[in-house]
Motif scaffolding. Sequence first.
Motif, short mmCIF file in Angstrom:
data_model
loop_
_atom_site.label_atom_id
_atom_site.label_comp_id
_atom_site.label_asym_id
_atom_site.label_seq_id
_atom_site.Cartn_x
_atom_site.Cartn_y
_atom_site.Cartn_z
N SER A 27 7.27 -35.20 13.78
CA SER A 27 6.19 -34.80 14.61
C SER A 27 7.04 -34.10 15.86
CB SER A 27 5.52 -36.00 15.05
OG SER A 27 4.70 -35.78 16.11
N LEU A 28 8.05 -34.34 16.25
CA LEU A 28 8.70 -34.03 17.38
C LEU A 28 9.06 -32.57 17.22
CD1 LEU A 28 10.56 -37.26 18.95
CD2 LEU A 28 8.46 -36.22 19.52
N ALA A 29 9.58 -32.34 16.00
CA ALA A 29 9.98 -30.95 15.66
C ALA A 29 9.03 -30.12 15.58
CB ALA A 29 10.73 -31.00 14.26
N GLU A 30 7.82 -30.54 15.43
CA GLU A 30 6.80 -29.57 15.47
C GLU A 30 6.18 -29.42 16.84
OE1 GLU A 30 3.81 -30.93 12.87
OE2 GLU A 30 5.22 -30.70 11.15
N ARG A 31 6.03 -30.41 17.69
CA ARG A 31 5.35 -30.70 19.23
C ARG A 31 6.17 -30.06 20.11
NH1 ARG A 31 0.36 -32.17 19.04
NH2 ARG A 31 -0.52 -33.12 17.05
#
Length: 473
Positions: A59-63
């Motif tokens: 999730s953090l990689a995308e957001r």
Amino acid sequence: MAQKLSLFALTGMVVGSMVGAGIFSLPRTFGVATGPFGAIIAWCIAGGGMYMLARVFQSLAERKPDLDAGVFAYAKEGFGDYPGFLSAFGYWIGSCIGNVSYWVLIKSTLGNFFPVFGDGNTVVAILFASVGIWLFHFMILRGIQQAAFVNTVVTVAKVIPIIAFIIILFFFFKLDLFRLNFWGGEGMPEATLLQQIQATMLATVFVFIGIEGASNYSRYAQARSDIGTATIMGFIGVSALMVLVTLLPYAALTRPEIAAMSQPSMAGVLAAVVGPWGAVFISIGVIVSVLGAYLAWSLVCAEVLYVAARTDDMPRLFGTENQNKVPAAALWLTNIVVQLFVISTYWSQDAFALMLNLTSSMSLIPYMFVAAFGFMLAQRAETYEVRPRERTRDLIIASIAAVYTFFMIVAGGIKFVLLSALLYAPGTILYFWARRERGKRVFNTSIDWLIFATAVIGCFAAIIGLSTGYLTI
């Protein structure tokens, strides 16, 4: 043109980072602690917690695509400069210690065939490891892309003996023996189910370290979406291998027989089932696997130190590159630290267990920061202007991951918390150096001072504990 890594190469970095020394030691580690029932529960806890952590990374990689420094960038963004530094330092030094465990396992594996290596802590064994450290060092200095290619090839090669081990044990599966061992077996010390599970916790953390391998190389990814995909693919594949390697020996040998084996215990299990050639076969796999994992983690160590220097969290010296775009100064410091820890194994009672548990303990604090940052983003609804319906799901996932990492730190025991402080407190010297270089205040908040004071108190407690014999290594 910048060097870029494909989805396959990034997945190889995840698998290569996770499949190292730990998986070959699982039969004995679990055999000493518990039977199949306890092992299943332990893997459900560990697998569930680490899956949630993997989803947070995804999730953090995308957001937060602007945070491409890997693990420690999230701690800095969410909690400030000093927590960010501690996350970077903890992850880096933990990875260095993990690299030492690889050399310990290689030395003890060779010791099964060549007595001069002993249990991996003889002078000859330490000299052998020292030569290996610097051979890898100079190979990596020739270029990241070359090292990543070697890692991909080695990753494929080292998975083969593990799969062969699993297939062979399926053919020799004895249901009555598995039933005998299921609830804990006979001839082992009595322990409650909770005690049995707790005894496996740091070992499960150790074998899952590397789940963030793709995140560490996010700046090299061909596509940002590949980071999350590689993380989940690597996690699922390696998890299946680790569970099977743990459970199948219980259907081939009694629990006391498994617990009595020397490391790497996978070699002993296969030798007991098919004969001496099994030990040779697995031992070759161990050496290939561990050398591959060592290569992957040498890259990770240098990358973490380099990126931390480039973002003003480490001294500028470590943010320099050579003509091959390799963070040379960071690599030099990494391997000097690894060398010192390898020398220290000469005085250790059980060097492999110590390095395994200390690596896990040091890595859990950066992981906890990642989970807490994921929770913070979801709670504040930050970045959720896009796909807002995912917010509740991500909040639950990050909550579970944060609770899991905190529980793992507690389950590891006070000994490794204090030993971690023994490294964190003096490591803060690098932070002082970096802040002074840039003309910044050392600590910006009272919380920073409180964290530092806690680390110093823990450091002194560890020194007293070691000097009085309360703590042993």
